[in-house]
Design a protein around this motif. Sequence first.
Motif, PDB file in Angstrom:
ATOM      1  N   LEU A 119       0.821  -1.209   0.000  1.00  0.00           N
ATOM      2  CA  LEU A 119       0.000   0.000   0.000  1.00  0.00           C
ATOM      3  C   LEU A 119       0.858   1.263   0.000  1.00  0.00           C
ATOM      4  CD1 LEU A 119      -2.813  -1.084   2.503  1.00  0.00           C
ATOM      5  CD2 LEU A 119      -2.943  -0.955   0.008  1.00  0.00           C
ATOM      6  N   LEU A 120       2.029   1.193   0.624  1.00  0.00           N
ATOM      7  CA  LEU A 120       2.959   2.326   0.572  1.00  0.00           C
ATOM      8  C   LEU A 120       3.411   2.577  -0.864  1.00  0.00           C
ATOM      9  CD1 LEU A 120       5.285   1.811   3.679  1.00  0.00           C
ATOM     10  CD2 LEU A 120       3.586   3.608   3.356  1.00  0.00           C
ATOM     11  N   VAL A 121       3.767   1.509  -1.562  1.00  0.00           N
ATOM     12  CA  VAL A 121       4.234   1.631  -2.945  1.00  0.00           C
ATOM     13  C   VAL A 121       3.140   2.215  -3.833  1.00  0.00           C
ATOM     14  CG1 VAL A 121       4.975   0.321  -4.980  1.00  0.00           C
ATOM     15  CG2 VAL A 121       5.939  -0.204  -2.731  1.00  0.00           C
ATOM     16  N   ARG A 122       1.905   1.861  -3.563  1.00  0.00           N
ATOM     17  CA  ARG A 122       0.786   2.355  -4.370  1.00  0.00           C
ATOM     18  C   ARG A 122       0.337   3.759  -3.964  1.00  0.00           C
ATOM     19  NH1 ARG A 122      -3.272  -2.210  -6.783  1.00  0.00           N
ATOM     20  NH2 ARG A 122      -1.634  -3.388  -7.849  1.00  0.00           N
ATOM     21  N   GLY A 123       1.009   4.343  -2.989  1.00  0.00           N
ATOM     22  CA  GLY A 123       0.683   5.702  -2.589  1.00  0.00           C
ATOM     23  C   GLY A 123      -0.587   5.837  -1.783  1.00  0.00           C
ATOM     24  N   ILE A 124      -1.035   4.743  -1.187  1.00  0.00           N
ATOM     25  CA  ILE A 124      -2.273   4.758  -0.410  1.00  0.00           C
ATOM     26  C   ILE A 124      -2.005   5.138   1.040  1.00  0.00           C
ATOM     27  CG2 ILE A 124      -4.147   3.271   0.445  1.00  0.00           C
ATOM     28  CD1 ILE A 124      -3.938   1.765  -2.240  1.00  0.00           C
ATOM     29  N   LEU A 125      -0.819   4.786   1.549  1.00  0.00           N
ATOM     30  CA  LEU A 125      -0.464   5.075   2.934  1.00  0.00           C
ATOM     31  C   LEU A 125       0.704   6.048   2.998  1.00  0.00           C
ATOM     32  CD1 LEU A 125      -0.639   1.521   4.576  1.00  0.00           C
ATOM     33  CD2 LEU A 125      -2.463   3.224   4.348  1.00  0.00           C
ATOM     34  N   ASP A 126       0.758   6.783   4.094  1.00  0.00           N
ATOM     35  CA  ASP A 126       1.833   7.735   4.358  1.00  0.00           C
ATOM     36  C   ASP A 126       2.963   6.997   5.087  1.00  0.00           C
ATOM     37  OD1 ASP A 126       3.519   9.745   5.261  1.00  0.00           O
ATOM     38  OD2 ASP A 126       1.880  11.136   5.691  1.00  0.00           O
ATOM     39  N   ALA A 127       4.145   6.969   4.491  1.00  0.00           N
ATOM     40  CA  ALA A 127       5.278   6.247   5.076  1.00  0.00           C
ATOM     41  C   ALA A 127       5.648   6.793   6.449  1.00  0.00           C
ATOM     42  CB  ALA A 127       6.476   6.317   4.139  1.00  0.00           C
ATOM     43  N   ARG A 128       5.458   8.083   6.674  1.00  0.00           N
ATOM     44  CA  ARG A 128       5.820   8.668   7.965  1.00  0.00           C
ATOM     45  C   ARG A 128       4.988   8.082   9.099  1.00  0.00           C
ATOM     46  NH1 ARG A 128       4.933  14.788   6.299  1.00  0.00           N
ATOM     47  NH2 ARG A 128       3.130  13.703   5.397  1.00  0.00           N
ATOM     48  N   VAL A 129       3.769   7.673   8.793  1.00  0.00           N
ATOM     49  CA  VAL A 129       2.885   7.103   9.804  1.00  0.00           C
ATOM     50  C   VAL A 129       3.069   5.593   9.906  1.00  0.00           C
ATOM     51  CG1 VAL A 129       0.464   6.740  10.465  1.00  0.00           C
ATOM     52  CG2 VAL A 129       1.199   8.950   9.514  1.00  0.00           C
ATOM     53  N   PHE A 130       3.251   4.911   8.766  1.00  0.00           N
ATOM     54  CA  PHE A 130       3.190   3.452   8.777  1.00  0.00           C
ATOM     55  C   PHE A 130       4.547   2.751   8.750  1.00  0.00           C
ATOM     56  CE2 PHE A 130      -1.177   4.440   7.779  1.00  0.00           C
ATOM     57  CZ  PHE A 130      -1.858   3.467   8.494  1.00  0.00           C
ATOM     58  N   MET A 131       5.644   3.449   8.473  1.00  0.00           N
ATOM     59  CA  MET A 131       6.945   2.783   8.550  1.00  0.00           C
ATOM     60  C   MET A 131       7.260   2.300   9.964  1.00  0.00           C
ATOM     61  SD  MET A 131       8.408   1.990   5.836  1.00  0.00           S
ATOM     62  CE  MET A 131       9.902   1.425   6.657  1.00  0.00           C
ATOM     63  N   PRO A 132       6.937   3.058  11.023  1.00  0.00           N
ATOM     64  CA  PRO A 132       7.151   2.516  12.374  1.00  0.00           C
ATOM     65  C   PRO A 132       6.351   1.241  12.623  1.00  0.00           C
ATOM     66  CG  PRO A 132       6.866   4.895  12.465  1.00  0.00           C
ATOM     67  CD  PRO A 132       6.528   4.486  11.067  1.00  0.00           C
ATOM     68  N   VAL A 133       5.154   1.157  12.054  1.00  0.00           N
ATOM     69  CA  VAL A 133       4.346  -0.064  12.189  1.00  0.00           C
ATOM     70  C   VAL A 133       5.054  -1.226  11.506  1.00  0.00           C
ATOM     71  CG1 VAL A 133       2.130  -1.145  11.696  1.00  0.00           C
ATOM     72  CG2 VAL A 133       2.228   1.300  12.247  1.00  0.00           C
ATOM     73  N   ILE A 134       5.534  -1.007  10.293  1.00  0.00           N
ATOM     74  CA  ILE A 134       6.203  -2.058   9.529  1.00  0.00           C
ATOM     75  C   ILE A 134       7.463  -2.532  10.244  1.00  0.00           C
ATOM     76  CG2 ILE A 134       7.469  -2.493   7.378  1.00  0.00           C
ATOM     77  CD1 ILE A 134       5.414  -0.651   5.981  1.00  0.00           C
ATOM     78  N   GLU A 135       8.238  -1.607  10.775  1.00  0.00           N
ATOM     79  CA  GLU A 135       9.467  -1.981  11.479  1.00  0.00           C
ATOM     80  C   GLU A 135       9.164  -2.831  12.710  1.00  0.00           C
ATOM     81  OE1 GLU A 135      11.184   1.813  12.182  1.00  0.00           O
ATOM     82  OE2 GLU A 135      11.845   2.094  10.093  1.00  0.00           O
ATOM     83  N   GLU A 136       8.118  -2.484  13.439  1.00  0.00           N
ATOM     84  CA  GLU A 136       7.746  -3.286  14.609  1.00  0.00           C
ATOM     85  C   GLU A 136       7.213  -4.654  14.183  1.00  0.00           C
ATOM     86  OE1 GLU A 136       5.157  -1.142  17.202  1.00  0.00           O
ATOM     87  OE2 GLU A 136       6.593   0.503  17.515  1.00  0.00           O
ATOM     88  N   MET A 137       6.490  -4.705  13.073  1.00  0.00           N
ATOM     89  CA  MET A 137       6.008  -5.991  12.564  1.00  0.00           C
ATOM     90  C   MET A 137       7.174  -6.903  12.218  1.00  0.00           C
ATOM     91  SD  MET A 137       2.706  -5.382  10.108  1.00  0.00           S
ATOM     92  CE  MET A 137       1.065  -5.120  10.818  1.00  0.00           C
ATOM     93  N   GLN A 138       8.203  -6.356  11.603  1.00  0.00           N
ATOM     94  CA  GLN A 138       9.357  -7.169  11.215  1.00  0.00           C
ATOM     95  C   GLN A 138      10.044  -7.768  12.435  1.00  0.00           C
ATOM     96  OE1 GLN A 138      11.338  -4.140   8.906  1.00  0.00           O
ATOM     97  NE2 GLN A 138      10.455  -4.855   6.965  1.00  0.00           N
ATOM     98  N   ARG A 139      10.136  -7.010  13.515  1.00  0.00           N
ATOM     99  CA  ARG A 139      10.713  -7.556  14.748  1.00  0.00           C
ATOM    100  C   ARG A 139       9.782  -8.601  15.362  1.00  0.00           C
ATOM    101  NH1 ARG A 139      11.592  -2.065  16.034  1.00  0.00           N
ATOM    102  NH2 ARG A 139      10.118  -2.216  17.773  1.00  0.00           N
TER     103      ARG A 139
END
Length: 426
Positions: A119-139
């Motif tokens: 969704l980030l790649v498609r421009g649907i989500l704001d990376a500033r808001v959702f990158m912290p979510v993704i990083e925590e998911m990866q851990r």
Amino acid sequence: RGRLLATDSFSVAVRAQPGNLDALYALGSSHTAICRGITVQERHYQLMEAHRAMLMAAQTTHRLPEAYAAGVLTPMQAVSTVDSWTRSHVTHVLADFSLPLERTTSWKLAHDCDQLQFLLVRGILDARVFMPVIEEMQRAIQEVREREKGSQRLDSLQALPSGPEYMHLRAVYNRLVYVRPASVIHGAAVNMGQDWTSVQAKYLSMRHGIVHVDDFLELRAADELLAFVQESTFWHNIRNGYLGAFPIDGSNTPLALQIADEVRGVLPDVLKDYELTYAGAYKHIVNGTGLALHVDGHAVSINIWLTPNECNLAPGTGGMVVYNVAHEDVMTQEEFDHYPQRGPVKIPYRRNRAVIFYSDLYHQSDPYSFKDEYQCQRVNFSLLFGERKWKKRLTNQNGNFLYANAKELNARLGNLPRDPFASYIA
């Protein structure tokens, strides 16, 4: 009058049985009866109203905190037009609907992480808001994977990682971040160039019908339905290596309702006056898994495969296996094993192929191997019509009687060996 009925249908369903979750599903099925005799424009309006109310219910059960909702750059369909009585009572209706907000698996987290990146790649989500979510998911994936060691089942749920280091993950996990507005399309969604008369005749010539139709949808409808299931974050139901999206999660899109409406027009003697009772999807994440042997418990089932053919690493496989045995024919595994000429019929996977069959036939997923990429995850969208008109019981090993449903059938018959002498359809 058609519009008034459409607008009020959700409220009527909830008021009729305020403590029954099925009242919510009734909205998705009531459109058929409501729309009889009204114009195409009014019918499409009603489909939009149906989805608006269902989406409102999904947003209620999977509400995303406002701080993260601000990071959704493509707004979801507004639901403010749903009447205030309905809005105030939905929470009451769903009070006993328990969401798995605290339980997960490593592969479910990996799916959600991949989807947010998609969704980030498609421009649907704001990376500033959702990158912290993704990083925590990866851990979290690594932490949960360690806990899963030794577990033999893919649906063995683990506690969602907690603590301040997982604050963003816990705020977003299993929430309705985004639902693509797959609206009614102009023109036909179903491929009207098919020889539907022959399809219907073939289905009706069998004791229990089973047919498949290639190029089932118009290409733009197939593309839109695929985008809908890939972008929408409603994959909340964890199964044994696959995920489910149900009407209460937001899968009851107007496009799906339009497809059901049009199929009724081209197969009137197959679907008869059966109401649409379910519109949802399964996404298969872990190769080799899938739905175990079961029956759907409705009158007619339509399964539509959406993932591109080039994702299938083993062409000729990956579809479904249907046995020429209905639940009304057998009551025990022994009867199933010795049922004469039970088949099975094996229908290979192909994109935009629909399998239309009598819902009470035993069927299961065919083993599959798809590319390990988010956009290649095997997805099938299902439309179920009508309900079983009878109940037959199964006897378990303790002598207790169980009403047949998918869960019980999986537990009772899910370990049946696959028949190596399956007949194939090209």
